[in-house]
Design an enzyme around this catalytic site. Sequence first.
Site, PDB file in Angstrom:
ATOM      1  N   GLY A   1       0.834  -1.206   0.000  1.00  0.00           N
ATOM      2  CA  GLY A   1       0.000   0.000   0.000  1.00  0.00           C
ATOM      3  C   GLY A   1       0.869   1.255   0.000  1.00  0.00           C
ATOM      4  O   GLY A   1       0.530   2.273   0.606  1.00  0.00           O
TER       5      GLY A   1
ATOM      6  N   GLN B   1      -1.983   7.415   1.193  1.00  0.00           N
ATOM      7  CA  GLN B   1      -1.644   8.673   1.869  1.00  0.00           C
ATOM      8  C   GLN B   1      -0.462   8.514   2.822  1.00  0.00           C
ATOM      9  O   GLN B   1       0.445   9.341   2.835  1.00  0.00           O
ATOM     10  CB  GLN B   1      -2.868   9.189   2.641  1.00  0.00           C
ATOM     11  CG  GLN B   1      -2.660  10.599   3.166  1.00  0.00           C
ATOM     12  CD  GLN B   1      -3.648  10.978   4.260  1.00  0.00           C
ATOM     13  OE1 GLN B   1      -4.474  10.168   4.691  1.00  0.00           O
ATOM     14  NE2 GLN B   1      -3.554  12.211   4.714  1.00  0.00           N
TER      15      GLN B   1
ATOM     16  N   ASP C   1       2.145  -1.606  -4.502  1.00  0.00           N
ATOM     17  CA  ASP C   1       0.775  -1.097  -4.464  1.00  0.00           C
ATOM     18  C   ASP C   1       0.021  -1.746  -5.617  1.00  0.00           C
ATOM     19  O   ASP C   1       0.651  -2.254  -6.559  1.00  0.00           O
ATOM     20  CB  ASP C   1       0.748   0.434  -4.587  1.00  0.00           C
ATOM     21  CG  ASP C   1      -0.543   1.030  -4.039  1.00  0.00           C
ATOM     22  OD1 ASP C   1      -0.530   1.600  -2.940  1.00  0.00           O
ATOM     23  OD2 ASP C   1      -1.596   0.918  -4.728  1.00  0.00           O
ATOM     24  N   ILE C   2      -1.292  -1.680  -5.567  1.00  0.00           N
ATOM     25  CA  ILE C   2      -2.087  -2.249  -6.664  1.00  0.00           C
ATOM     26  C   ILE C   2      -1.992  -1.375  -7.922  1.00  0.00           C
ATOM     27  O   ILE C   2      -2.252  -1.831  -9.026  1.00  0.00           O
ATOM     28  CB  ILE C   2      -3.553  -2.464  -6.215  1.00  0.00           C
ATOM     29  CG1 ILE C   2      -4.280  -3.426  -7.157  1.00  0.00           C
ATOM     30  CG2 ILE C   2      -4.298  -1.141  -6.053  1.00  0.00           C
ATOM     31  CD1 ILE C   2      -5.546  -4.008  -6.572  1.00  0.00           C
TER      32      ILE C   2
ATOM     33  N   TYR D   1     -15.084  -0.005   9.075  1.00  0.00           N
ATOM     34  CA  TYR D   1     -13.648   0.287   9.186  1.00  0.00           C
ATOM     35  C   TYR D   1     -13.189   0.130  10.637  1.00  0.00           C
ATOM     36  O   TYR D   1     -12.188  -0.531  10.928  1.00  0.00           O
ATOM     37  CB  TYR D   1     -13.407   1.714   8.676  1.00  0.00           C
ATOM     38  CG  TYR D   1     -12.015   2.236   8.829  1.00  0.00           C
ATOM     39  CD1 TYR D   1     -10.949   1.632   8.174  1.00  0.00           C
ATOM     40  CD2 TYR D   1     -11.756   3.375   9.595  1.00  0.00           C
ATOM     41  CE1 TYR D   1      -9.667   2.144   8.296  1.00  0.00           C
ATOM     42  CE2 TYR D   1     -10.479   3.890   9.712  1.00  0.00           C
ATOM     43  CZ  TYR D   1      -9.435   3.273   9.072  1.00  0.00           C
ATOM     44  OH  TYR D   1      -8.167   3.777   9.180  1.00  0.00           O
TER      45      TYR D   1
END
Length: 317
Positions: free
Chosen positions: A8, A12, A34-35, A142
């Site tokens: 990831g 951010q 990351d994707i 979340y």
Amino acid sequence: MEKILIIGAGGQIGVELTLALRKAYGNDNVVATDIKPAHPLLKDNGPYYILDVMDGDATLEIVKKEKITQIYLLAALLSATGEKAPKKAWDINMTSLLQTLELGVQEKLNKIYWPSSIAVFGPTTPHDLTPQKTVIEPRTVYGVSKYAGELWCQYYNQRWGLDVRSLRYPGLISWKSEPGGGTTDYAIDIYIEALKNKHYTCFLSENSYLPMMYMDDAIRGTIELMEAPVDKLKTRMAYNLSAMSFSPKEIAASIQKHIPDFKIDYNPDFRQAIADGWPKSIDDSAARADWGWKNNFDLDSMTIEMLSHLREKLGIK
Ligand code: SER
């Protein structure tokens, strides 16, 4: 020598953490994934792979090939995005964590970092100076995934001796990388809109206090936690971490000290209910006592940094 894998890295936190870790440990020792294709700031300064966090085999392959000793797992769906796709948020947030914890045990990794959040707290938690240990009944998917994840981290530490460390971040405010679907993202958008249009319509009401932190502090705190001697860590749940608390009205006033004709109005949406369930301020005395956490930035010093960096980035005089 430690060899770090960031999962990831384009998010951010990921962009800035990758840059900071590359500076501290050397570019070649920090493998970013990351994707998506590499974020512009991560191009040409170290190894990069496209990796879907749900693909355990591909993750294992990179860990073996690159002789990884530590993982920072940052990929997640945040609070606002998560409420739009709860099942997907649960799948991504939990599958990625459980896979990484298993991999940590199997591959005998030295350390794993996984971020938690103030979103673990809910409406039944004391909202002022929320303690490290308190009532925890999150109401967003979340928050539920972060609290379940904290328990899994603690379980893997106690059952398998895995050194997994975690922080409950407040809202994180950054200018280098874009925010990713959180309830606290207004506190970034407001600076951008103040510079571009001198006007911002806020999706939270004027007196919605939330705990917040400038990204520089969050990155430094993360690396300090990861480098802290193991005997300093007194909890294997995530540590509360705090720097400042403010409302939309107060951040607007801080901006008006530099842009006097900046105007704000309010049009709360579904994110208001999420914010109302979260703490107004956080007691982080455990982090301060155990491993020496200390923030450097408050609201006004952060405003000066945000406005000057964004002015340059956006090319606004
Ligand atoms: N910034 C996050 C969010 O708003 C909180 O961890 O979802």
